[in-house]
Design an enzyme around this catalytic site. Structure first.
Site, short mmCIF file in Angstrom:
data_model
loop_
_atom_site.label_atom_id
_atom_site.label_comp_id
_atom_site.label_asym_id
_atom_site.label_seq_id
_atom_site.Cartn_x
_atom_site.Cartn_y
_atom_site.Cartn_z
N GLU A 17 -8.91 4.70 6.86
CA GLU A 17 -8.00 5.13 7.68
C GLU A 17 -8.78 5.92 8.93
O GLU A 17 -8.60 5.82 10.30
CB GLU A 17 -6.67 5.85 7.20
CG GLU A 17 -6.11 5.08 6.24
CD GLU A 17 -5.33 3.76 7.02
OE1 GLU A 17 -5.57 3.30 8.10
OE2 GLU A 17 -5.01 2.98 6.08
N GLY A 75 4.72 1.28 10.75
CA GLY A 75 3.87 0.88 11.81
C GLY A 75 3.26 -0.37 11.66
O GLY A 75 3.97 -1.39 12.12
N ALA A 76 2.15 -0.55 10.86
CA ALA A 76 1.44 -1.84 10.58
C ALA A 76 0.87 -1.60 9.40
O ALA A 76 0.31 -0.60 8.92
CB ALA A 76 0.55 -2.01 11.82
N MET A 77 0.52 -2.87 8.74
CA MET A 77 -0.29 -2.85 7.44
C MET A 77 -1.12 -4.07 7.46
O MET A 77 -0.88 -5.20 7.79
CB MET A 77 0.72 -3.03 6.32
CG MET A 77 0.04 -3.23 4.89
SD MET A 77 -0.78 -1.67 4.58
CE MET A 77 -2.03 -2.53 3.60
N HIS A 109 -9.76 -2.97 9.60
CA HIS A 109 -9.48 -2.82 8.41
C HIS A 109 -9.95 -4.44 7.51
O HIS A 109 -10.36 -4.24 6.45
CB HIS A 109 -7.96 -2.64 8.21
CG HIS A 109 -7.79 -1.32 8.00
ND1 HIS A 109 -8.30 -0.14 7.60
CD2 HIS A 109 -6.60 -0.72 8.41
CE1 HIS A 109 -7.74 0.64 7.47
NE2 HIS A 109 -6.52 0.79 8.16
N ASN A 147 -2.55 -6.16 5.36
CA ASN A 147 -2.82 -7.21 4.42
C ASN A 147 -4.04 -8.32 4.95
O ASN A 147 -3.65 -8.67 6.23
CB ASN A 147 -1.45 -7.85 4.28
CG ASN A 147 -0.48 -6.64 4.22
OD1 ASN A 147 -0.38 -6.16 3.25
ND2 ASN A 147 0.58 -6.85 5.24
N HIS A 180 -7.04 -1.51 15.19
CA HIS A 180 -7.14 -0.74 14.02
C HIS A 180 -6.71 -1.69 12.84
O HIS A 180 -7.51 -1.65 11.76
CB HIS A 180 -5.92 0.37 14.17
CG HIS A 180 -5.93 1.22 12.77
ND1 HIS A 180 -6.06 2.53 12.76
CD2 HIS A 180 -5.31 0.88 11.42
CE1 HIS A 180 -5.80 2.96 11.48
NE2 HIS A 180 -5.33 2.11 10.56
N GLU A 181 -5.93 -2.65 12.71
CA GLU A 181 -5.64 -3.35 11.61
C GLU A 181 -6.65 -4.30 11.42
O GLU A 181 -6.88 -4.84 10.38
CB GLU A 181 -4.20 -3.98 11.53
CG GLU A 181 -2.85 -2.99 11.78
CD GLU A 181 -2.91 -2.02 10.64
OE1 GLU A 181 -3.55 -2.00 9.80
OE2 GLU A 181 -2.49 -0.82 11.08
N GLU A 234 0.78 -1.19 0.03
CA GLU A 234 -0.15 0.08 0.13
C GLU A 234 0.84 1.14 0.13
O GLU A 234 2.01 1.44 0.80
CB GLU A 234 -0.99 0.17 1.23
CG GLU A 234 -2.12 1.09 0.96
CD GLU A 234 -2.95 1.15 2.45
OE1 GLU A 234 -4.08 1.72 2.13
OE2 GLU A 234 -2.67 0.85 3.24
N1 BES Z 1 -2.86 0.99 5.91
C1 BES Z 1 -2.05 1.50 6.94
C2 BES Z 1 -0.65 1.29 6.55
C3 BES Z 1 -0.05 2.37 5.76
C4 BES Z 1 0.45 3.59 6.20
C5 BES Z 1 0.22 2.05 4.26
C6 BES Z 1 0.90 4.55 5.37
C7 BES Z 1 0.75 2.96 3.51
C8 BES Z 1 1.07 4.12 4.07
C9 BES Z 1 -2.08 1.02 8.42
O1 BES Z 1 -3.57 0.51 8.49
C10 BES Z 1 -2.12 1.97 9.41
O2 BES Z 1 -2.81 3.20 9.37
N2 BES Z 1 -0.90 1.83 9.92
C11 BES Z 1 -0.33 2.95 10.81
C12 BES Z 1 -0.61 2.55 12.48
C13 BES Z 1 -1.81 2.67 12.62
C14 BES Z 1 -2.11 1.87 14.15
C15 BES Z 1 -2.31 4.18 12.94
C16 BES Z 1 1.12 2.95 10.70
O3 BES Z 1 1.91 2.44 9.90
O4 BES Z 1 1.61 4.25 10.99
ZN ZN Z 2 -5.24 1.82 8.84
#
Ligand code: BES
Ligand code: ZN
Length: 893
Positions: free
Chosen positions: A364, A305-307, A345, A309, A341-342, A172
């Site tokens: 988001e 952070g986290a993704m 999703h 998938n 959060h994840e 992503e």
């Molecule tokens: N979908 C995002 C991951 C992401 C962030 C992909 C930026 C591409 C660009 C994921 O769900 C997310 O929001 N991750 C956050 C942490 C979240 C708990 C706020 C992150 O990675 O900072």
């Molecule tokens: Zn997110």
């Protein structure tokens, strides 16, 4: 993603809603919704770069990485549906070499391949027109493995047997095209079946469970995963390495925490949390989780952070793994929050996906809101909703600037798609959803979400699809109310004046756009769901949907009236002086934590906007000194540190710090350095913040105690409780000499845990000593730290170490190298954010000049935003610090 460095907080809104007001509902519905607002989802009208004449239906994909050369080979057979005949097919591809392209295995239908680096596409031109209908497109290609988390990449990590390497993906928003040629836009949902050929000793994880595994040539193995449901390309995942896992189950779904070898025991906490969350979401969404399994995968090193998938969520290991001996309460809370959060999703995003990146906020904003909701639900003692004031205030600060933008933004290319992952999308999105839920009512809102998920399962949507579902479920004009909040920038200030007529309080409310340092903004209006309550009553708040202006009776004149009850609204409130004084009076004993915090945060925001004085904020601090609410203290600590930072190099700093100590040390004395048995979990988060802040304010007793505890820790690491580690190391590191620096350094090198490493290196990077600061900067160019951690270490040196000048000069000198450590993601905001550490307007000019010569055009929005923040801070400083200095003199004890 600097805003994710937010403190993750907790909090449950004190349900202490105040009370009932006899409101005449005077709701004039002006502000007709803009008829140009967006439309419901349709495949054909969804924006995209790729033509829709050919649509993919299924991918059979094989990826063969070579760990020695850090390259990979791939082949795929894509089932496509040719809708409109022609002799070209355009797909996305980036940094791939496509060696062969064939249709239906026919040697004469071999395509010429033209790559376009700028458009990130490959155009395949066939000798003959393609017949309409189904075909197989066969491609062979090769690519490189990089160290940044984009596409298929490698991550290095240390073990007792030396350095090891594993593979992971981050697709992503637009990096699946770096692993395989594909229709890399969310609207092209298809099924995927992935095969990968790996070293024998590797364990592989993808979206689906392994379907077959057999030995291959030369010590390799061939792993094939099950076929995915219809999904968007950005949700594809592949992780492989020397891994182990901890398994569990919830409602028929196999759950695992997957880690590098030796760490699975630390997955216990996340696994238990996932076991609770899966049933919770199954219930909330009214739709069972779609896949047979869900893996939570810990990736070491610098990956963000986290993704989410689908079926295989990746996390930086520091926000998934919990070691009770060394991990802090703040980490534990972050793990629950990020996991929620994840997991949210998996429904909101994966099962139902935004049609295009201009609607990213649907993903988001919603997941962030749901994370707070789920975290608060399972951990009421963390006070999560109350503490959510901090992220809301942060985003409102940005949203009040000229450079802000609406939640829904135009996106036409990958760089814009990356840009929309910002605080407006996440935090304004989340705050707006919260306000809307409160206005519609929890159960109507949930009913709307359920029907939205059911109606759009395995498909895509736009924001309007959500509004329609919520409108139907609640019977309220959601589309009309919401448009103003998602399609306009900014938010309103509501001015309140109160008079008494025949023993009835008459409240006049009037809205105006709230801005900081922007005297002539475009005059926007909103339909504002205003929650009104009377202080001291136990009745639920009353809602008024406010347009321009309204006057309403609110009961007798005795008890004061407060707006934005429970802090659920996304607007600021300014009271007439008499009402404000009444509220400050009530603050101590009669307002809930959330309401007190809301009152304080509005007072501070008004000062930032030049509509009030920062000393009004300090007056409230005086009124609440005796209190123990973690949320309130987190906010006070934040504001005191902000002022202290602006005081750098000013004569008022010493007196201000003395004041800061006088406010905070009694609180630390009350809760003491050592946890009491049975104390509220979140007290330890407060304790750690207090020690950190008192350390910054140079509290001698705190510094001495931190040093003692550090000495004891060096003798016996068990002597220092997990929650004191971060603050003790940072206080010791701040005032430390070379000896302490080297001790921290050795500890950081030795540690195998990302959380611990960040604590030790973070403490080193906060050193005040200029020579140590220089040492830290040199370290940023080595590969001792994970690439992103190295690049961002400059911010610690600049802010915590108070060596902004050194850090900036160093960054300018080594910009190329530092940028090389970032993915496309952080890259545009990197240099502007380093200037933003300053608060003199000359720095804003300097940034603009620097950007013209040194930064790409894509960085321009970040440059403008940072320059504006610097100028706002400079204006605040010029206006407020003198008043603060005087106020301090008066209040010095
Ligand atoms: N979908 C995002 C991951 C992401 C962030 C992909 C930026 C591409 C660009 C994921 O769900 C997310 O929001 N991750 C956050 C942490 C979240 C708990 C706020 C992150 O990675 O900072
Ligand atoms: Zn997110």
């Amino acid at each position: 993603m600097a805003f994710f460095e937010r403190t993750l907080h907790a909090g449950k809104a004190g349900t202490a809603a105040l009370f009932r007001t006899l409101l005449a509902l005077i709701v004039a519905l002006t502000l007709a919704p803009d008829a140009t607002a967006e439309e419901k989802f349709s495949f054909a009208s969804t924006f995209g770069q790729l033509p829709k004449n050919v649509v993919p239906q299924h991918y059979d994909l094989t990826i063969t990485p070579d760990m020695k050369t850090l390259t990979f080979k791939g082949s795929e057979s894509i089932t496509i549906d040719v809708k409109v005949t022609g002799n070209t097919i355009v797909v996305n591809a980036l940094d791939l070499n496509i060696t062969r392209a064939l249709l239906d295995g026919e040697p004469k239908q071999k395509a010429a391949v033209k790559l376009d680096q700028k458009e990130q596409t490959a155009t395949l031109t066939f000798p003959e027109n393609l017949r309409a209908g189904q075909h197989k497109l066969q491609l062979e290609f090769e690519g490189k493995l990089g160290e940044q988390s984009q596409g298929l990449y490698y991550a290095k990590y240390q073990t007792d047997q030396g350095e090891k390497v594993m593979l992971a993906t981050q697709m992503e928003p637009t990096d699946a095209r770096r692993m395989f040629p594909c229709w890399d836009e969310p609207v092209f949902r298809t099924t995927y079946q992935l095969t990968t050929i790996l070293p024998q000793k590797f364990t592989a994880v993808s979206n689906m469970p392994i379907e077959s595994e057999k030995a291959g040539e030369n010590d390799s193995k061939i792993v094939t995963f099950g076929r995915t449901p219809q999904m968007s390309s950005y949700l594809m995942v592949l992780v492989a390495g020397e891994l182990e896992s901890l398994a569990g189950e919830a409602e028929g779904v196999q759950l695992r925490v997957v880690t590098t070898e030796g760490k699975k025991a630390q997955g216990q906490y996340a696994l238990e949390a996932a076991k609770k969350l899966l049933p919770f979401f199954n219930e909330y969404f009214g739709f069972k989780y779609s896949l047979p399994k869900l893996d939570l995968i810990a990736v070491p090193g610098g990956f963000g952070g986290a993704m989410e998938n689908w079926g295989g969520i990746t996390f930086n290991e520091s926000i998934l793994l919990f070691d009770p001996k060394t991990s802090s309460q703040a980490t534990q809370q972050a793990i629950f929050d990020v996991l929620s959060h994840e997991m949210a999703h998996q429904w909101f995003g994966n099962l139902v996906t935004m049609a295009w990146w201009d609607n990213l906020w649907l993903n988001e904003g919603f997941a962030s809101w749901m994370a707070t909701k789920a975290t608060a639900h399972f951990n009421p003692e963390w006070d999560y909703w109350t503490r959510a004031n901090s992220t809301k205030s942060y985003v409102m600060g940005n949203d009040a600037q000229k450079t802000t933008h609406p939640i829904q933004q135009r996106v036409t290319n990958p760089s814009e798609a990356a840009r929309v992952f910002d605080e407006i999308t996440y935090l304004k999105g989340q705050a707006f959803i919260r306000m809307l839920e409160a206005y519609l009512g929890e159960s109507a809102f949930r009913q709307g979400i359920r029907s939205y998920i059911t109606a759009h399962q395995f498909s895509n949507t736009t924001t309007v699809d959500l509004w329609d579902a919520l409108g139907k479920a609640s019977g309220k004009p959601v589309r009309e109310v919401a448009a103003g909040w998602t399609e306009q920038p900014g938010f309103p200030l509501i001015s309140v004046s109160s008079t008494c007529q025949d023993k009835v309080r008459q409240l006049t409310l009037e809205q105006k756009r709230f801005t900081v340092n922007d005297p002539n903004p475009s005059p926007l209006e909103w339909q504002v769901p205003v929650a009104i309550g009377r202080v001291g009553s136990n009745d639920a708040a009353e809602y008024v949907l406010l347009n321009k202006k309204a006057t309403l009776p609110v009961g007798d004149c005795q008890s004061p009236v407060k707006l934005n009850i429970s802090d659920v609204g996304y607007y600021r409130v300014s009271y007439d002086p008499a009402t404000f004084a009444e509220l400050v009076n009530a603050a101590k004993s009669k307002l809930s934590d959330a309401d007190r915090l809301n009152l304080m945060s509005d007072a501070w925001a008004l000062a930032e906007a030049g509509l009030g004085s920062s000393t009004a904020y300090l007056d409230v601090v005086e009124a609440v000194r005796g209190e123990n609410s973690v949320g309130v203290w987190e906010q006070i600590i934040g504001r005191l540190l902000t002022i202290d930072n602006l005081q750098i190099k000013r004569p008022g700093r010493e007196a201000f710090r003395a004041y800061g100590r006088s406010v905070l040390s009694p609180v630390l004395a009350r809760i003491s350095w050592d946890a009491k048995p049975g104390e509220q979990a979140t007290i330890s988060v407060l304790r750690s913040r207090l020690i950190g802040a008192l350390g910054v304010f140079k509290d001698e007793a705190v510094i001495a105690e931190a040093r003692n505890r550090f000495r004891a820790f060096l003798q016996n690491p068990q002597s220092l409780p997990a929650d004191l580690r971060g603050p003790v190391f940072s206080v010791v590191g701040r005032y430390g000499d070379k000896v302490v620096y080297d001790q921290l350094h050795a500890l950081g090198r030795q540690s195998r845990s990302t959380e611990e490493k960040r604590q030790f290196y973070g403490a080193m990077q906060g050193a005040l000593d200029a020579r140590l600061a220089e040492e830290n900067l040199r370290l940023a160019l080595t590969d001792e730290l994970a690439p992103t951690d190295a690049a961002y270490s400059l911010f610690r040196v600049a802010v915590a170490g108070e060596h902004a000048e050194l850090a900036l000069e160093f960054a300018k000198k080594h910009m190329k190298e530092l940028q090389g450590k970032l993915s496309a993601f952080g890259s545009n905001a990197y240099a502007p954010s380093l200037f933003e550490v300053f608060s003199e307007s000359a720095r804003a000019d300097e940034l603009e000049a620097y950007a013209k010569l040194n930064l790409p055009i894509e960085a321009q929005p970040d440059v403008a935003k940072s320059a504006e923040s610097i100028r706002s801070a400079a204006a605040f400083k010029a206006r407020e610090l003198i008043k603060i200095d005087q106020w301090i003199t008066l209040h010095a004890k």
